[in-house]
Design an enzyme around this catalytic site. Sequence first.
Site, PDB file in Angstrom:
ATOM      1  N   HIS A 134       0.615  -1.282  -0.204  1.00 16.96           N
ATOM      2  CA  HIS A 134       0.408  -0.030  -0.220  1.00 16.96           C
ATOM      3  C   HIS A 134       0.255   1.421   0.376  1.00 16.96           C
ATOM      4  O   HIS A 134       1.925   1.203   0.355  1.00 16.96           O
ATOM      5  CB  HIS A 134      -0.757   0.382   1.020  1.00 16.96           C
ATOM      6  N   HIS A 166       3.938   7.193   3.743  1.00 19.41           N
ATOM      7  CA  HIS A 166       4.825   5.983   3.835  1.00 19.41           C
ATOM      8  C   HIS A 166       4.797   5.003   2.298  1.00 19.41           C
ATOM      9  O   HIS A 166       3.466   5.166   2.106  1.00 19.41           O
ATOM     10  CB  HIS A 166       4.981   5.143   5.169  1.00 19.41           C
ATOM     11  N   GLU A 224       7.465   0.900   5.169  1.00 22.55           N
ATOM     12  CA  GLU A 224       6.934  -0.254   5.873  1.00 22.55           C
ATOM     13  C   GLU A 224       7.501  -1.602   5.029  1.00 22.55           C
ATOM     14  O   GLU A 224       6.757  -1.413   3.896  1.00 22.55           O
ATOM     15  CB  GLU A 224       5.614   0.196   5.792  1.00 22.55           C
TER      16      GLU A 224
END
Length: 134
Positions: free
Chosen positions: A7, A79, A130
Site C-alpha cells: 500500500h 509511507h 514499511e
Amino acid sequence: MIGRLNHVAIAVPDLDAASRQYRQVLGAKVSAPQDEPDHGVTVVFVELPNSKIELLYPLGEESPIAAFLERNPSGGMHHLCYEVDDILAARDRLKAEGARVLGDGEPKIGAHGKPVLFLHPKDFCGTLVELEQV
C-alpha cells in the site's frame, strides 16, 4: 528481498472527507475506519485491483500522524509498504547493509494483523518505508 507493493499511505486531516472522496468521486471500495492504538492512527483502506491506499488519521495527540499533519496541514504521502516473506531476515539484512530500523527494531502487529517494521526515510531517498510480512 522486497515483494509486491502492499500500500501507499496518505495522511489526511479529515478521514471522513477523504473516505467520501475516494468512494464517491473515484468510485473506490473503501473500508470502515479501524483504530490502531499501538501505532497511534485510525486507518481506512481503499481497495485497488493491484494494491491499496491507506488513509491515516491521528489517534490521539501523541500520534506521529498528528506531527506530520502539523507540518503538512493538507495531508500528503506518508509511507510506502512493501511485502517481505520473512520480516526478521529482512530486518537483519537491512541492518547489515547500514539501514536504520525505527523504534526498538522489533516488529509490531500492523493493521492487517501481520508483523511490520519501519525504515528510516533518510536511508531510502527521503521516503519512510514499511515492511510487512506476508
